[in-house]
Design an enzyme around this catalytic site. Structure first.
Site, PDB file in Angstrom:
ATOM      1  CB  SER A   1     -14.912  -8.041  26.353  1.00 45.82           C
ATOM      2  OG  SER A   1     -15.605  -9.268  26.163  1.00 45.82           O
TER       3      SER A   1
ATOM      4  CB  SER B   1     -19.255 -10.492  26.894  1.00 46.95           C
ATOM      5  OG  SER B   1     -18.350 -11.505  26.490  1.00 46.95           O
TER       6      SER B   1
ATOM      7  CE  LYS C   1     -20.042 -13.223  23.136  1.00 51.73           C
ATOM      8  NZ  LYS C   1     -19.989 -12.024  24.021  1.00 51.73           N
TER       9      LYS C   1
ATOM     10  CB  SER D   1     -23.108 -10.594  26.232  1.00 44.42           C
ATOM     11  OG  SER D   1     -22.698 -11.575  25.296  1.00 44.42           O
TER      12      SER D   1
END
Length: 273
Positions: free
Chosen positions: A67, A69, A124, A230
């Site tokens: 993705s 994010s 992250k 996100s």
């Protein structure tokens, strides 16, 4: 069943067959008699499977970024390497830490198992450490009462949608700087649409301008670099230490269908922060 568990089961089965053949079955076979099928197709895999299992369990594991994010740091289609021992040696499958080596530091890009569904791996950036009080309000970050400095760095074109976001350099202190994105048109926060109840929901307060949280012991607050696209600790809460997989540190390949002409970009290969 996850891949680590599959490798573990295959390693055990092939290992048992290999040891049985070496220390017993081989001595009982007549000279010149061919190996039985379970040796040829079972025990013969052990020397191959075991090193792969050990490598992925204790040292380095590859992941693919699915993705956007983490734009602009990581792109969809990046294949990355994750250091499994950076935050301590953990037992395979059980993920129980048995040797302390280090802990996540603010600014690290970390892979972990999603707290609400541990079958999923997320990636992250570590923003808050245990005990930190942080606020992300009106798209600006404050940690323990200190506002984190940001510096505009032009615009960034999102490859999939061709949206243009503002790119900024954020300084997390101690020389830990990284790039992040803000969508000028997105609202700072919409609590009623975004927040997922979690164990430490009482540690956080939410408003239309953002979120304020105190990070509980043994947990971490993480955010994507693509701040307005996100779902992270602002939405679903903190990452417990037992969910940590490792620290991401290197892009070793990139392949994505949106890149012409072949979808392969060697310019993406290299380390990041």
């Amino acid at each position: 069943m996850d891949f680590a568990l599959i490798l573990f089961v295959l390693s055990v089965i092939s290992g048992v067959l290999w040891f049985y053949d070496v220390f017993k079955a081989r001595k009982l076979r007549a000279k010149g008699e061919p190996d039985p099928w379970w040796v040829e197709y079972g025990a013969s895999f052990f020397p191959v499977i075991l090193p792969i299992f050990m490598l992925r369990s204790f040292w380095i594991e590859p992941f693919r970024i699915p993705s956007g994010s983490m734009y602009p740091t990581l792109y969809v289609g990046d294949f990355i390497l994750v250091n499994k021992y950076a935050y301590g040696i953990r037992l395979p499958v059980l993920n129980k830490k048995v040797v302390e080596i280090g802990n996540p530091q603010r600014g690290d890009v970390m892979v972990f198992r999603y707290p609400h569904d541990t079958r999923q791996d997320y990636i992250k950036r570590v923003i808050g450490l245990p005990g930190d009080k942080l606020e992300y309000a009106n798209k600006r970050l404050t940690i323990n009462g200190e506002a984190m400095a940001v510096r505009p760095d032009g615009d960034f074109l999102i490859p999939q949608t061709f949206d243009v976001f503002q790119k900024l350099e954020e300084d997390l202190g101690g020389g830990r700087k990284h790039m992040m994105l803000n969508n000028r048109d997105a609202q700072p926060f919409v609590p009623e649409q975004m927040v997922v109840p979690h164990v430490y929901s009482d540690n956080c307060s939410y408003s239309g301008s953002g979120v304020t949280c105190t990070v509980p012991e043994g947990h971490y607050f993480v955010m994507g670099d693509n701040r307005d696209q996100s779902a992270d600790s602002r939405v679903w809460g903190f990452v417990p230490d037992e969910n940590i997989v490792g620290r991401a540190f290197f892009v070793w390949f990139h392949a994505d269908r949106i890149l012409p002409p072949s979808g392969v970009s060697f310019g993406r290969i290299g380390s990041f922060h």
